[in-house]
Structure formats: C-alpha cells, structure tokens
Design an enzyme around this catalytic site. Structure first.
Site, PDB file in Angstrom:
ATOM      1  N   ASP A   1      -0.458  -7.478   1.496  1.00  0.00           N
ATOM      2  CA  ASP A   1      -0.083  -6.311   1.600  1.00  0.00           C
ATOM      3  C   ASP A   1       1.353  -6.248   1.968  1.00  0.00           C
ATOM      4  OD1 ASP A   1      -0.992  -3.159   3.259  1.00  0.00           O
ATOM      5  OD2 ASP A   1       0.087  -3.517   1.476  1.00  0.00           O
TER       6      ASP A   1
ATOM      7  N   HIS B   1       0.902  -1.288  -0.039  1.00  0.00           N
ATOM      8  CA  HIS B   1      -0.103   0.079  -0.013  1.00  0.00           C
ATOM      9  C   HIS B   1       0.618   0.933  -0.090  1.00  0.00           C
ATOM     10  CE1 HIS B   1      -3.719  -2.421   1.212  1.00  0.00           C
ATOM     11  NE2 HIS B   1      -4.194  -1.643   0.221  1.00  0.00           N
TER      12      HIS B   1
ATOM     13  N   SER C   1       2.943   2.075   8.050  1.00  0.00           N
ATOM     14  CA  SER C   1       2.848   1.027   7.329  1.00  0.00           C
ATOM     15  C   SER C   1       4.323   0.199   6.867  1.00  0.00           C
ATOM     16  CB  SER C   1       1.832   1.062   6.010  1.00  0.00           C
ATOM     17  OG  SER C   1       0.753   1.694   6.252  1.00  0.00           O
ATOM     18  N   GLY C   2       4.480  -0.903   6.798  1.00  0.00           N
ATOM     19  CA  GLY C   2       5.632  -1.577   6.301  1.00  0.00           C
ATOM     20  C   GLY C   2       6.648  -1.915   7.163  1.00  0.00           C
TER      21      GLY C   2
HETATM   22  C1  E8B Z   1       0.602   6.366   2.102  1.00  0.00           C
HETATM   23  C2  E8B Z   1      -0.201   4.992   2.047  1.00  0.00           C
HETATM   24  C3  E8B Z   1       0.418   3.909   2.658  1.00  0.00           C
HETATM   25  C4  E8B Z   1      -1.629   5.348   2.384  1.00  0.00           C
HETATM   26  C5  E8B Z   1      -2.184   5.175   4.105  1.00  0.00           C
HETATM   27  O1  E8B Z   1      -1.707   4.211   4.429  1.00  0.00           O
HETATM   28  N1  E8B Z   1      -2.987   5.861   4.237  1.00  0.00           N
HETATM   29  C6  E8B Z   1      -3.267   5.817   5.719  1.00  0.00           C
HETATM   30  C7  E8B Z   1      -4.260   6.734   6.172  1.00  0.00           C
HETATM   31  C8  E8B Z   1      -4.510   6.702   7.760  1.00  0.00           C
HETATM   32  C9  E8B Z   1      -4.081   5.481   8.286  1.00  0.00           C
HETATM   33  C10 E8B Z   1      -3.380   4.709   8.086  1.00  0.00           C
HETATM   34  C11 E8B Z   1      -2.777   3.772   8.868  1.00  0.00           C
HETATM   35  C12 E8B Z   1      -1.585   2.933   8.713  1.00  0.00           C
HETATM   36  C13 E8B Z   1      -1.088   2.083   9.509  1.00  0.00           C
HETATM   37  C14 E8B Z   1      -1.865   1.638  10.679  1.00  0.00           C
HETATM   38  C15 E8B Z   1      -3.139   2.237  10.769  1.00  0.00           C
HETATM   39  C16 E8B Z   1      -4.083   2.065  11.918  1.00  0.00           C
HETATM   40  N2  E8B Z   1      -3.480   0.902  13.020  1.00  0.00           N
HETATM   41  C17 E8B Z   1      -3.597   3.187  10.250  1.00  0.00           C
HETATM   42  C18 E8B Z   1      -2.938   4.694   6.552  1.00  0.00           C
END
Ligand code: E8B
Length: 234
Positions: free
Chosen positions: A89, A41, A186-187
């Site tokens: 993912d 993502h 993320s990641g």
């Molecule tokens: C830039 C891209 C990766 C798009 C994206 O990830 N957007 C986004 C927006 C709001 C919350 C989150 C998010 C991430 C990681 C964990 C969590 C909740 N534990 C939320 C992620």
C-alpha cells in the site's frame, strides 16, 4: 489522529497533504525535492479530480509564509497494491516541479536497514486525519506518540488474526489512551529514531479500538522499488 496533540508548527517540514480539488484526502511525506511517498489506498475514493500536494503547512486554511500547493506530474501506486488487500500500500507522487526546500519544507530520511523496530519502541505519527471516530477534521496538523506492537501479538485472533505480513508493522492502542491514526492520516510517516520506518495504512479502517492495532507498511522492503521508480522517471 486520535489522542494526539498539535505539534509546534513546522517542526515536521516533511509532512504533505495530498489534496483532490482542494480537499485533504491523505497524508504523505517529502523524500526528495520532487518526490512524495504516500499510500496507494488514497486513490481509491478519488473522482479523477485535480491532485495537488500541500507542503510547508501547519494549518490547512490559514496563510503561512512558506506554505505552497504543488501540482502533480505523476502518481505511481505500487504494482502490488489493490483495493482488496493492505499489501504493497504505497504511492509515489512526482511533483510538477522540485519543491523549494527551506525552514518549513524539508525531506525525511527513510529507514534503509531491513530490521524490525523492536516492540515497545516509541514512534511518532502525524497528519490532518480525523481526530474523532465521528469524523472531526482538524485544521491544524496533529501528532501522536505510538508504541510498536510485535507482529506476533498483532496477528493474534483478537487483533488482526494473521493478516499482518512481514512487510507491515503495528502500533498498539492502550485500552484507555485511544491513541491511533485514522481516516485521512493514510500515507503519513511513522517516524522511529528520526527516520521513516513505516507508512500509515488504513488496515481494518476502524480507529482507536484496542482490538485493532494500527497497521503501517514497512519501508525497508520497498527501498529498491522506491529508488528504481525515482531513477526511471524523467
Ligand atoms: C480515503 C481512502 C484512503 C479510504 C480510507 O482510508 N478510509 C478509511 C476509513 C476509516 C478509517 C481509515 C483509517 C486510516 C488510517 C488508519 C486507520 C486506523 N489506524 C484507519 C481509513
């Protein structure tokens, strides 16, 4: 990371910052000298800019002796990943050259045996993602201890309502603690018993809401894919 703290610098030498045009987008972690594991993502809001991986960092901006930006040779999202779902993912990133391993740069082992991390197990997530719901970006790495939530509980209607597959796992958000991962995390790895058991997924894209436990892609089901990709690349 919501509700976390700044770890002792360079105590997580596997942590990577995936950057586009010099801007932190996502976390990731070093699994061999030339491969970083992250989340597919992370590529969805990108503008085809210049990707780089920052290793050996605690602060994103300060000068640190073993901090170094690496070019990216290849970005390999899992073939099953898509912008529509949380499935598969994962993203493998091949560095332009093998990273120099040392005190501040090292690899993290993957959980190999395909067994569930028991509910209640305390694991650790880290990253440079938002530290508030309003989108505050930290300069220094943050880490947080999270408790594993059973898939059955995580799939209840009030939570993720059946969306969590056996290739995913959840961490609970206690009502007052707000401890969670968030955008930009993320990641990154979910480290349980010293090995990477999961990879931070965006899930419902809300942060710190007890109704929406954190979702992580489990690593054991993907060991074969990871090994195959690393073996195939030049
Ligand atoms: C830039 C891209 C990766 C798009 C994206 O990830 N957007 C986004 C927006 C709001 C919350 C989150 C998010 C991430 C990681 C964990 C969590 C909740 N534990 C939320 C992620």
């Amino acid at each position: 990371i919501l509700g976390g703290r700044e770890p002792q610098p360079h105590t997580m030498p596997y942590m990577a910052s995936l950057q586009e045009d010099g801007k932190h987008i996502c976390g990731g972690f070093l699994i061999t000298a030339e491969w970083v594991l992250s989340a597919a993502h992370c590529l969805e809001d990108t503008i085809n800019g210049t990707f780089q991986v920052l290793l050996g960092a605690h602060s994103l901006t300060a000068h640190e002796p073993h901090k170094r930006l690496y070019g990216v040779r290849r970005l390999i999202p899992h073939p099953g990943s898509s912008t529509e779902t949380n499935a598969d993912d994962l993203l493998l990133i091949q560095l332009a050259e093998p990273a120099l391993l040392g005190t501040d740069v090292g690899t993290l082992a993957l959980q190999e045996e395909d067994q569930e991390v028991p509910a209640g197990t305390l694991c650790t997530a880290a990253g440079w993602g938002f530290t508030t719901n309003t989108g505050k970006r930290p300069d220094k790495l943050q880490s947080v201890e999270l408790s594993i939530m059973s898939r059955a509980t995580c799939n209840r209607r009030i939570h993720h309502d059946g969306e969590v597959t056996e290739n995913m796992m959840c961490t609970e958000i206690k009502k007052d603690s707000r401890k969670d991962t968030c955008k930009g995390d993320s990641g990154g790895p979910l480290v349980c018993h010293g090995v990477a058991a999961g990879v931070v997924a965006a899930g419902s894209r809300v942060c710190g809401n007890w109704k929406k436990p954190g979702i992580y892609t489990r690593i054991p089901p993907y060991i074969e894919w990871i090994r195959a990709v690393m073996a195939s690349a030049n």
